[in-house]
Design a protein around this motif. Structure first.
Motif, PDB file in Angstrom:
ATOM      1  N   TYR A 184       4.341   7.241  -4.678  1.00  0.00           N
ATOM      2  CA  TYR A 184       4.509   6.894  -6.092  1.00  0.00           C
ATOM      3  C   TYR A 184       5.300   5.584  -6.121  1.00  0.00           C
ATOM      4  CZ  TYR A 184       5.718   7.791 -11.040  1.00  0.00           C
ATOM      5  OH  TYR A 184       5.882   7.709 -12.403  1.00  0.00           O
ATOM      6  N   LEU A 185       4.589   4.476  -6.283  1.00  0.00           N
ATOM      7  CA  LEU A 185       5.202   3.159  -6.166  1.00  0.00           C
ATOM      8  C   LEU A 185       6.095   2.865  -7.360  1.00  0.00           C
ATOM      9  CD1 LEU A 185       2.074   1.145  -4.934  1.00  0.00           C
ATOM     10  CD2 LEU A 185       3.713   2.459  -3.575  1.00  0.00           C
ATOM     11  N   ASP A 186       7.044   1.956  -7.184  1.00  0.00           N
ATOM     12  CA  ASP A 186       7.938   1.636  -8.303  1.00  0.00           C
ATOM     13  C   ASP A 186       7.208   0.883  -9.413  1.00  0.00           C
ATOM     14  OD1 ASP A 186       7.648  -0.714  -6.916  1.00  0.00           O
ATOM     15  OD2 ASP A 186       9.756  -1.285  -7.008  1.00  0.00           O
ATOM     16  N   THR A 187       5.971   0.445  -9.175  1.00  0.00           N
ATOM     17  CA  THR A 187       5.141  -0.151 -10.232  1.00  0.00           C
ATOM     18  C   THR A 187       4.549   0.918 -11.138  1.00  0.00           C
ATOM     19  OG1 THR A 187       3.212  -0.054  -8.778  1.00  0.00           O
ATOM     20  CG2 THR A 187       4.504  -2.090  -8.767  1.00  0.00           C
ATOM     21  N   GLY A 188       4.669   2.192 -10.737  1.00  0.00           N
ATOM     22  CA  GLY A 188       4.065   3.280 -11.494  1.00  0.00           C
ATOM     23  C   GLY A 188       2.709   3.700 -10.952  1.00  0.00           C
ATOM     24  N   ASP A 189       2.188   2.974  -9.971  1.00  0.00           N
ATOM     25  CA  ASP A 189       0.893   3.316  -9.381  1.00  0.00           C
ATOM     26  C   ASP A 189       1.059   4.340  -8.267  1.00  0.00           C
ATOM     27  OD1 ASP A 189      -0.540   1.487 -10.994  1.00  0.00           O
ATOM     28  OD2 ASP A 189       0.115  -0.149  -9.693  1.00  0.00           O
ATOM     29  N   PHE A 190      -0.042   5.048  -7.984  1.00  0.00           N
ATOM     30  CA  PHE A 190      -0.083   5.956  -6.852  1.00  0.00           C
ATOM     31  C   PHE A 190      -0.848   5.293  -5.709  1.00  0.00           C
ATOM     32  CE2 PHE A 190       0.439  10.518  -8.682  1.00  0.00           C
ATOM     33  CZ  PHE A 190       1.569  10.112  -9.343  1.00  0.00           C
ATOM     34  N   GLU A 191      -0.396   5.526  -4.485  1.00  0.00           N
ATOM     35  CA  GLU A 191      -1.133   5.035  -3.321  1.00  0.00           C
ATOM     36  C   GLU A 191      -1.401   6.213  -2.397  1.00  0.00           C
ATOM     37  OE1 GLU A 191       0.255   1.411  -1.503  1.00  0.00           O
ATOM     38  OE2 GLU A 191      -0.408   2.074   0.486  1.00  0.00           O
ATOM     39  N   ASP A 192      -2.662   6.389  -2.049  1.00  0.00           N
ATOM     40  CA  ASP A 192      -3.041   7.471  -1.138  1.00  0.00           C
ATOM     41  C   ASP A 192      -2.442   7.220   0.244  1.00  0.00           C
ATOM     42  OD1 ASP A 192      -4.401   9.674  -0.114  1.00  0.00           O
ATOM     43  OD2 ASP A 192      -6.100   8.425   0.492  1.00  0.00           O
ATOM     44  N   VAL A 193      -1.781   8.228   0.807  1.00  0.00           N
ATOM     45  CA  VAL A 193      -1.206   8.119   2.145  1.00  0.00           C
ATOM     46  C   VAL A 193      -1.967   9.072   3.055  1.00  0.00           C
ATOM     47  CG1 VAL A 193       0.868   8.320   3.575  1.00  0.00           C
ATOM     48  CG2 VAL A 193       1.074   7.614   1.165  1.00  0.00           C
ATOM     49  N   ARG A 194      -2.806   8.535   3.897  1.00  0.00           N
ATOM     50  CA  ARG A 194      -3.555   9.392   4.807  1.00  0.00           C
ATOM     51  C   ARG A 194      -2.605   9.974   5.861  1.00  0.00           C
ATOM     52  NH1 ARG A 194      -9.272   6.113   5.616  1.00  0.00           N
ATOM     53  NH2 ARG A 194      -9.770   6.025   3.388  1.00  0.00           N
ATOM     54  N   LEU A 195      -2.878  11.223   6.218  1.00  0.00           N
ATOM     55  CA  LEU A 195      -1.906  11.943   7.036  1.00  0.00           C
ATOM     56  C   LEU A 195      -1.772  11.369   8.442  1.00  0.00           C
ATOM     57  CD1 LEU A 195      -2.446  15.642   5.937  1.00  0.00           C
ATOM     58  CD2 LEU A 195      -1.096  13.825   4.888  1.00  0.00           C
ATOM     59  N   ASP A 196      -2.840  10.776   8.978  1.00  0.00           N
ATOM     60  CA  ASP A 196      -2.752  10.243  10.337  1.00  0.00           C
ATOM     61  C   ASP A 196      -2.457   8.748  10.368  1.00  0.00           C
ATOM     62  OD1 ASP A 196      -3.214  12.677  11.631  1.00  0.00           O
ATOM     63  OD2 ASP A 196      -5.368  12.501  11.240  1.00  0.00           O
ATOM     64  N   GLU A 197      -2.226   8.170   9.215  1.00  0.00           N
ATOM     65  CA  GLU A 197      -1.908   6.745   9.176  1.00  0.00           C
ATOM     66  C   GLU A 197      -0.433   6.553   8.823  1.00  0.00           C
ATOM     67  OE1 GLU A 197      -6.283   4.975   7.904  1.00  0.00           O
ATOM     68  OE2 GLU A 197      -4.585   4.828   6.523  1.00  0.00           O
ATOM     69  N   THR A 198       0.068   5.390   9.213  1.00  0.00           N
ATOM     70  CA  THR A 198       1.478   5.113   8.942  1.00  0.00           C
ATOM     71  C   THR A 198       1.655   4.519   7.550  1.00  0.00           C
ATOM     72  OG1 THR A 198       1.267   2.935   9.967  1.00  0.00           O
ATOM     73  CG2 THR A 198       2.020   4.762  11.367  1.00  0.00           C
ATOM     74  N   PHE A 199       2.851   4.707   7.018  1.00  0.00           N
ATOM     75  CA  PHE A 199       3.217   4.105   5.738  1.00  0.00           C
ATOM     76  C   PHE A 199       4.531   3.367   5.958  1.00  0.00           C
ATOM     77  CE2 PHE A 199       5.137   3.771   1.602  1.00  0.00           C
ATOM     78  CZ  PHE A 199       4.067   3.520   0.755  1.00  0.00           C
ATOM     79  N   ASP A 200       4.494   2.063   5.751  1.00  0.00           N
ATOM     80  CA  ASP A 200       5.676   1.241   6.027  1.00  0.00           C
ATOM     81  C   ASP A 200       6.627   1.288   4.828  1.00  0.00           C
ATOM     82  OD1 ASP A 200       7.513  -0.632   6.830  1.00  0.00           O
ATOM     83  OD2 ASP A 200       6.003  -2.041   7.584  1.00  0.00           O
ATOM     84  N   LEU A 201       7.780   1.916   5.025  1.00  0.00           N
ATOM     85  CA  LEU A 201       8.757   2.027   3.944  1.00  0.00           C
ATOM     86  C   LEU A 201       9.468   0.704   3.677  1.00  0.00           C
ATOM     87  CD1 LEU A 201      10.377   5.427   4.991  1.00  0.00           C
ATOM     88  CD2 LEU A 201       8.786   5.056   3.093  1.00  0.00           C
ATOM     89  N   ARG A 202       9.304  -0.250   4.586  1.00  0.00           N
ATOM     90  CA  ARG A 202      10.001  -1.529   4.449  1.00  0.00           C
ATOM     91  C   ARG A 202       9.196  -2.452   3.527  1.00  0.00           C
ATOM     92  NH1 ARG A 202       9.813  -2.482  10.795  1.00  0.00           N
ATOM     93  NH2 ARG A 202       7.645  -2.144  10.136  1.00  0.00           N
ATOM     94  N   GLY A 203       9.669  -2.627   2.331  1.00  0.00           N
ATOM     95  CA  GLY A 203       9.043  -3.581   1.433  1.00  0.00           C
ATOM     96  C   GLY A 203       7.817  -3.085   0.702  1.00  0.00           C
ATOM     97  N   LYS A 204       7.519  -1.764   0.750  1.00  0.00           N
ATOM     98  CA  LYS A 204       6.353  -1.254   0.038  1.00  0.00           C
ATOM     99  C   LYS A 204       6.682  -0.842  -1.399  1.00  0.00           C
ATOM    100  CE  LYS A 204       2.779   0.179   1.534  1.00  0.00           C
ATOM    101  NZ  LYS A 204       1.375  -0.281   1.519  1.00  0.00           N
ATOM    102  N   GLY A 205       7.982  -0.771  -1.727  1.00  0.00           N
ATOM    103  CA  GLY A 205       8.339  -0.400  -3.092  1.00  0.00           C
ATOM    104  C   GLY A 205       8.076   1.053  -3.407  1.00  0.00           C
TER     105      GLY A 205
END
Length: 243
Positions: free
Chosen positions: A68-89
Motif C-alpha cells: 500500500y504505497l504512500d501515493t494511495g496506490d496498491f502494488e502487487d507483491v509476488r511471493l517469490d519476488e523481492t520488494f525493495d523497501l528502500r525508496g519505494k514509498g
C-alpha cells in the motif's frame, strides 16, 4: 559497529531519508483489511514470502500480497519476488488468503482487493475522505449510488467497479452530486437547468440553507459560492422569464 535493532520504514519515508543499516526493518502489516500492526523483516529487500513469514503466516499457503504505497496506490507483491523497501514509498502491506484479486477504481486510482466483498468504510478509508465527503458507485448512464460505510459491496460483478468521492446537494428537492465542496451559483443553476446558458431573457434567484460555510443560510447571488456538507445542503432556484 553494532547496528540498531531496527529502522522504521515509515519514519524513513516521512523524514525523507534513506533506510539506515539495522538488524531489522519495521513495516506495518494488515491481514484482510486496513488494520495494521508492526512487524520486522531482516532484509531491506524481502521477498513476499519473507513478509508473510515474519507476519506469522504460513508462506506456503495461498496468499496474495499488496504493498500500500504512500501515493494511495496498491502494488502487487509476488511471493517469490523481492520488494525493495528502500525508496519505494511503502511501509504498509496487506495480505489476503486468496488465489485471486478483485480490481476496482477509486477516483481513477486502480486498486485491488483480495476478497469479493468489501465494507463501504474501507472505501472511505482508502479515499481518505473528509467528514463532509461521500463515496459513490459510478453508474454509467444512470444516477451514481451513494455508498453507505456499513454496507457490503460486491466486487465480483462483471466489469471493474468505479467509485468516486463527491458531495450530495438538494436542488429544488432533487438530489444532485458535485465533485467539490465549494459550489458556485452557476453550478447549481446548470445542475437544475442544464440548457439555461442560451436563455438571455431568463434570470435566476436562489436561496440556500444548511451549508457548511458561514452564514449557513441566505440569499445566493451570481458569482457567489458556498461550502456544502456531504449530504443535506439545500438550494432553491427560481427561474424568471423577463419580457
Amino acid at each position: 559497529m553494532k547496528h540498531p535493532d531496527f529502522d522504521d520504514v515509515g519514519d524513513a519515508i516521512r523524514e525523507d531519508r534513506p533506510l539506515r543499516e539495522a538488524t531489522a526493518y519495521r513495516i506495518r502489516f494488515g491481514l484482510e483489511g486496513l488494520t495494521f500492526r508492526h512487524i520486522d523483516v531482516p532484509d531491506p529487500v524481502p521477498t513476499g514470502r519473507q513478509i508473510l513469514s515474519n507476519a506469522g503466516l504460513d508462506h506456503r499457503a495461498d496468499y496474495i500480497l499488496f504493498a500500500y504505497l504512500d501515493t494511495g496506490d496498491f502494488e502487487d507483491v509476488r511471493l517469490d519476488e523481492t520488494f525493495d523497501l528502500r525508496g519505494k514509498g511503502a511501509e504498509r502491506f496487506i495480505a489476503f488468503k486468496s488465489d485471486r484479486d478483485f480490481k476496482f477504481s477509486l477516483n481513477d486510482r486502480q486498486l485491488a482487493w483480495g476478497r469479493a466483498d468489501m465494507l463501504g468504510s474501507v472505501l472511505y478509508d482508502l479515499a481518505d475522505t473528509s467528514p463532509d465527503e461521500a463515496v459513490f458507485l459510478e453508474v454509467r448512464g444512470g444516477e451514481d449510488r451513494l455508498i453507505d460505510p456499513d454496507e457490503r459491496i460486491n466486487l465480483d460483478a462483471p466489469g471493474i467497479e468505479r467509485f468516486i468521492t463527491a458531495y450530495v446537494i438538494l436542488v429544488n428537492s432533487e438530489e444532485k452530486t458535485v465533485p467539490d465542496k465549494h459550489v458556485t451559483f452557476e453550478q447549481v443553476v446548470k445542475l437544475y437547468y442544464p440548457n439555461a446558458a442560451g436563455e438571455t431573457n431568463v434570470k435566476f434567484s436562489m436561496t440556500y440553507r444548511n451549508a457548511a460555510s458561514l452564514p449557513h443560510a441566505g440569499e445566493f447571488g451570481e458569482g457567489g459560492s458556498v461550502e456544502v456538507k456531504k449530504k443535506g445542503t439545500i438550494f432553491n432556484v427560481t427561474r424568471t422569464v423577463q419580457s
